[in-house]
Design a protein around this motif. Structure first.
Motif, PDB file in Angstrom:
ATOM      1  N   TRP A   1     -25.209 -35.490  -6.716  1.00 40.93           N
ATOM      2  CA  TRP A   1     -24.019 -35.584  -7.675  1.00 40.93           C
ATOM      3  C   TRP A   1     -22.756 -34.889  -7.307  1.00 40.93           C
ATOM      4  O   TRP A   1     -22.846 -33.805  -6.541  1.00 40.93           O
TER       5      TRP A   1
ATOM      6  N   THR B   1     -19.529 -37.901 -11.270  1.00 42.38           N
ATOM      7  CA  THR B   1     -20.063 -39.345 -10.497  1.00 42.38           C
ATOM      8  C   THR B   1     -21.142 -38.874  -9.782  1.00 42.38           C
ATOM      9  O   THR B   1     -21.532 -37.812  -9.477  1.00 42.38           O
ATOM     10  N   ALA B   2     -21.979 -39.910  -9.081  1.00 37.74           N
ATOM     11  CA  ALA B   2     -22.873 -39.428  -8.164  1.00 37.74           C
ATOM     12  C   ALA B   2     -22.971 -40.717  -7.078  1.00 37.74           C
ATOM     13  O   ALA B   2     -22.245 -41.583  -7.327  1.00 37.74           O
TER      14      ALA B   2
ATOM     15  N   GLY C   1     -19.678 -33.290 -11.691  1.00 34.10           N
ATOM     16  CA  GLY C   1     -20.917 -33.886 -12.667  1.00 34.10           C
ATOM     17  C   GLY C   1     -20.351 -35.380 -13.214  1.00 34.10           C
ATOM     18  O   GLY C   1     -21.140 -35.831 -14.169  1.00 34.10           O
TER      19      GLY C   1
ATOM     20  N   GLY D   1     -27.755 -33.279 -12.185  1.00 32.72           N
ATOM     21  CA  GLY D   1     -26.480 -33.026 -12.171  1.00 32.72           C
ATOM     22  C   GLY D   1     -25.924 -33.155 -13.799  1.00 32.72           C
ATOM     23  O   GLY D   1     -26.684 -32.665 -14.589  1.00 32.72           O
TER      24      GLY D   1
END
Length: 423
Positions: free
Chosen positions: A94, A100-101, A98, A51
């Motif tokens: 993700w 945070t995950a 893009g 990601g």
């Protein structure tokens, strides 16, 4: 003599046919680089996810809460992450933006990674997942919901409510087979779910997370990828080297289809499936081998052959694969991650491109197409007295005609010379 003609003609046809029999080569489409080792010990990695907001980033995670961020183009650039757990992390996804995950794992583990400061924290409200091992996590295309699932078939739709409090809506509360994977379409509000014994289902985000079971109950499914945005397809992998092609009907999800193919001439079993490029996936296998799958054309071909790996390194050949990715700049260049913690680069052979073998095959086919008819007619001629007699009669007639023309020319020249003397 007629019998000899038929036998020779049959031989010529056989030669012609053999020239076009498709062959399967046990040769890798790419070459492998020396591995990058993330640690000197066995990390027990279980999951990877690609990601990032502006540049390609890869999260890897596994046993004892281990997690690390890698640069997608240069995995030597790394950030080791501090996680608040010692549970095993099983899956990562993700957010579409893009930034945070989410990570999930054993005993209801659910963590959030924030790219801005590389922090990893427990998702608030996830305590209700405790005592259940989570194995799958996937954001829908809009990034409004993340589906989390695992043990006993339970599935929740998660979103972040007011004050950052996590909200979990139950999607499937019927006890059933363990969920093995979830993947969502990148541009449509449908997600695919694979299970161990209940088959494959779709979740429609637009209709309050309605589930539609589309088949595949006769097989254990191991993973799914929906990285084909043009024709709205997903690919699922199952035991026995099975690939399930999911044709998604966006208007009537219950009309979606599942077509299963068994890939022959492969040793080992499928383990993971990841996107290499739009419409192209790489399937990890055990032992160390990778098969490429073209979702648009439903075709498989060798990417990394086990024999090439074992000839180069017996130690590496014994590694368990966790996943792969292709780089943003060139999907034919990428990396493979093993459970121990090796990151192995791959690239097309220096002297050829990935498609050179196919090009050579086409050229040879054209050469055969041009040459073989001549061979056929030659064999027929050599075994036919009638054709030979006609040929020699025609050749002799041409020679006699040419000789007669020469004689007539000489006579004409002599007559002209005599006439000139008299005058």
């Amino acid at each position: 003599m007629a019998n000899r003609v038929r036998v020779s003609f049959g031989l010529a046809i056989l030669l012609f046919t053999v020239g076009f029999i498709p062959t399967v080569t046990a040769e890798s489409a790419v070459e492998l680089d020396n591995p990058i080792w993330l640690a000197e010990r066995d990390l027990g990695l279980e999951a990877i996810a690609v990601g990032g907001e502006t540049t390609q980033k890869v999260l890897v995670a596994g046993a004892e809460g281990y997690a690390r961020l890698l640069d997608g183009s240069d995995p030597t650039q790394q950030v080791e992450l501090a996680t608040p757990t010692e549970e095993t992390i099983r899956a990562i996804d993700w957010h579409p933006r893009g930034k945070t995950a989410l990570m999930v794992g054993d005993n209801g583990l659910m963590l959030r990674y924030v790219a801005e400061d590389h922090s990893v924290t427990t998702v608030t409200g996830s305590s209700q997942l405790v005592n259940l091992d989570m194995a799958a996590i996937a954001w829908n295309a809009a990034g409004s919901y993340a589906y989390v699932a695992g043990e006993s078939g339970y599935i929740w739709a998660y979103y972040e409510g007011q004050d950052g409090q996590g909200v979990f809506e139950i999607v499937n509360d019927q006890i059933g087979s363990d969920i093995t994977d979830i993947a969502c379409q990148e541009e449509a509000q449908l997600c695919a779910v694979t299970t161990e014994t209940d088959g494959i289902a779709l979740i429609d985000t637009n209709t309050n997370h309605t589930m539609y079971w589309i088949g595949g109950e006769d097989r254990r499914w191991l993973g799914v990828n929906c990285g084909e945005p043009v024709f709205n397809r997903c690919a699922a992998i199952g035991e026995g080297r099975a690939i399930g092609s999911l044709g998604l009907d966006l208007q009537q999800p219950e009309q979606s289809t599942l077509f299963t193919q068994i890939i022959p001439n492969l040793g080992g079993e499928f383990t993971h499936i990841h996107k290499r490029a739009p419409g192209e996936t790489l399937i990890s296998m055990a032992p160390f081998q990778i098969t490429a799958w073209d979702m648009s054309n439903a075709e498989a071909y060798e990417w990394v052959e086990y024999s090439d790996v074992s000839n180069a390194s017996n130690a590496l050949a014994g590694e368990r694969l966790v996943g792969t990715w292709g780089t943003t700049d060139d999907a034919n260049v990428g990396f493979i991650v093993t459970s121990f913690g090796a990151v192995v680069g791959f690239h097309p052979p220096v002297e050829t491109s990935v498609w050179t073998d196919s090009l050579i095959s086409y050229i040879l086919a054209v050469v055969v197409l041009i040459a073989v008819p001549g061979v056929i007619f030659g064999l027929i001629f050599m075994n036919s007295e009638k054709l030979q007699r006609k040929y020699f009669q025609r050749r002799n007639a041409k020679r006699e005609a040419a000789e007669q023309q020469r004689i007539d020319k000489e006579k004409a020249e002599k007559r002209a010379a005599r006439k000139a003397k008299k005058s």
